[in-house]
Motif scaffolding. Sequence first.
Motif, PDB file in Angstrom:
ATOM      1  N   HIS A 265       0.907  -1.367  -0.007  1.00 29.60           N
ATOM      2  CA  HIS A 265       0.030   0.131   0.122  1.00 29.60           C
ATOM      3  C   HIS A 265       0.970   1.345  -0.087  1.00 29.60           C
ATOM      4  O   HIS A 265       0.724   2.089  -0.758  1.00 29.60           O
ATOM      5  CB  HIS A 265      -0.707   0.018   1.223  1.00 29.60           C
ATOM      6  N   ASP A 266       1.884   1.151   0.830  1.00 29.19           N
ATOM      7  CA  ASP A 266       2.853   2.370   0.807  1.00 29.19           C
ATOM      8  C   ASP A 266       3.852   2.697  -0.301  1.00 29.19           C
ATOM      9  O   ASP A 266       3.787   3.464  -0.861  1.00 29.19           O
ATOM     10  CB  ASP A 266       3.597   2.190   1.866  1.00 29.19           C
ATOM     11  N   HIS A 267       4.098   1.505  -0.996  1.00 26.33           N
ATOM     12  CA  HIS A 267       4.920   1.369  -2.131  1.00 26.33           C
ATOM     13  C   HIS A 267       3.965   2.113  -3.129  1.00 26.33           C
ATOM     14  O   HIS A 267       4.532   2.859  -4.040  1.00 26.33           O
ATOM     15  CB  HIS A 267       5.245   0.078  -2.324  1.00 26.33           C
ATOM     16  N   HIS A 268       2.794   1.762  -3.271  1.00 24.79           N
ATOM     17  CA  HIS A 268       1.797   2.231  -4.340  1.00 24.79           C
ATOM     18  C   HIS A 268       1.809   3.821  -4.270  1.00 24.79           C
ATOM     19  O   HIS A 268       1.426   4.488  -5.392  1.00 24.79           O
ATOM     20  CB  HIS A 268       0.477   1.573  -4.235  1.00 24.79           C
ATOM     21  N   ARG A 276      12.980   1.766   4.027  1.00 29.91           N
ATOM     22  CA  ARG A 276      12.456   1.711   5.480  1.00 29.91           C
ATOM     23  C   ARG A 276      12.844   0.162   5.799  1.00 29.91           C
ATOM     24  O   ARG A 276      11.817  -0.511   6.376  1.00 29.91           O
ATOM     25  CB  ARG A 276      11.067   2.019   5.642  1.00 29.91           C
ATOM     26  N   GLY A 277      13.869  -0.033   5.870  1.00 26.64           N
ATOM     27  CA  GLY A 277      14.430  -1.557   6.116  1.00 26.64           C
ATOM     28  C   GLY A 277      14.864  -2.545   5.084  1.00 26.64           C
ATOM     29  O   GLY A 277      15.168  -3.605   5.530  1.00 26.64           O
ATOM     30  N   ARG A 311      -3.478   1.407   9.780  1.00 32.09           N
ATOM     31  CA  ARG A 311      -2.942   2.714   9.410  1.00 32.09           C
ATOM     32  C   ARG A 311      -1.823   3.239  10.249  1.00 32.09           C
ATOM     33  O   ARG A 311      -1.067   3.970  10.021  1.00 32.09           O
ATOM     34  CB  ARG A 311      -4.181   3.768   9.201  1.00 32.09           C
ATOM     35  N   ARG A 312      -2.145   2.627  11.534  1.00 33.32           N
ATOM     36  CA  ARG A 312      -0.759   2.874  12.444  1.00 33.32           C
ATOM     37  C   ARG A 312       0.447   2.627  11.925  1.00 33.32           C
ATOM     38  O   ARG A 312       1.444   3.014  12.673  1.00 33.32           O
ATOM     39  CB  ARG A 312      -1.342   2.495  13.947  1.00 33.32           C
ATOM     40  N   LEU A 321       7.906   7.201  10.312  1.00 35.46           N
ATOM     41  CA  LEU A 321       8.588   5.831  10.306  1.00 35.46           C
ATOM     42  C   LEU A 321       9.782   5.686   9.671  1.00 35.46           C
ATOM     43  O   LEU A 321       9.952   6.132   8.405  1.00 35.46           O
ATOM     44  CB  LEU A 321       7.300   4.902   9.803  1.00 35.46           C
ATOM     45  N   SER A 322      10.824   5.224  10.358  1.00 35.96           N
ATOM     46  CA  SER A 322      11.931   4.957   9.719  1.00 35.96           C
ATOM     47  C   SER A 322      12.107   3.667   9.409  1.00 35.96           C
ATOM     48  O   SER A 322      13.105   3.317   8.472  1.00 35.96           O
ATOM     49  CB  SER A 322      13.166   5.509  10.537  1.00 35.96           C
TER      50      SER A 322
END
Length: 333
Positions: A265-268, A276-277, A311-312, A321-322
């Motif tokens: 979801h974040d990638h999109h 982030r890792g 979503r958290r 967020l790192s």
Amino acid sequence: MVFLNPGFSGEPFWVGYSDFMQAAAADLGVELTIVYGERDPQRILANAHAVLAGPELPDYLIFANEMYLGPELLRLFAGTPVKLFALHSTLTADQRALAGGPRQQYRNWIGSLVPNDEEAGYLMAKALFAKVGEEPVNLLAFSGVRHTPSATLREAGLHRALAEHPQVRLQQLVYGEWQRLRAYEQAQQLLQRYRDVRLVWSANDEMAFGAMQAALEVGKQPGRDMHFSALNNSVEVFQARIRGDIDVLATGHFTLGGWAVVMLHDHHAGQDFAERGGKDRVARLFTLVDRRQAAQLQGRIARKGYGIDFRRFSAVYQPQLSDYNFSIEALLR
């Protein structure tokens, strides 16, 4: 997103795994389709071909390298706009020597997320051995399907623990293929052959229950005469841990697919999880749970949406967020 689930459509582990993914998708506004492979490589490949021939290609295809189908799936979707993500098991070192890793030879293979299977096998064994202290003791071990990534890694963890505890003698390791009935039939023979076994290490819960049934039939009391380890998140195994029939329980990897949905979801949305890792991630999800935690997890799993707002955990909603640092702590609070 489409997930090529390798398991049976009636298999408690894979159904629960998919349910956690759907809970994440619902919170994040993701359309997620899950198709089951029924543990049949030809069925899994047919499902992949159906996705490719469908009226609309998905943005993301999530696959597992169960039965070592990963390279074939990568070849099948090479040159398409579909982004591929390996979940639960990724390509082996030998496979990567030929196919490369994410974002290399297959540019649309963008990453992987797998659990800490080797550590799980090790932690279970260490905790199981602690039940008998330093006295010499005999052990039986039940692994999954021979040469599959999850089974191989969990076995490796067992052998690492055995190397640290020479007083524990592994009498025999057999492949129960994740099945209760097969492990039961194997244990019937093994408990006749090795009558003084006190420890049973199992790579999942179904095999532990099969071995336990055979032990009961020869008059052995679980948690007293014999000590059992198990791994999974079924209601049955949580209840067995609460009763004390299961002495050692590892769980947590059923959440893996939900965390993959968060990452994709974040990638999109332009928030690349590689920043982030990394693009290849081993999530330390497996945790040994005591009786109180088993009861708590049983209650949380029964709740709609697991009582989590996904979503958290998303960099879209939490831009500070790192690293994702996924765990099952959210279910134990």
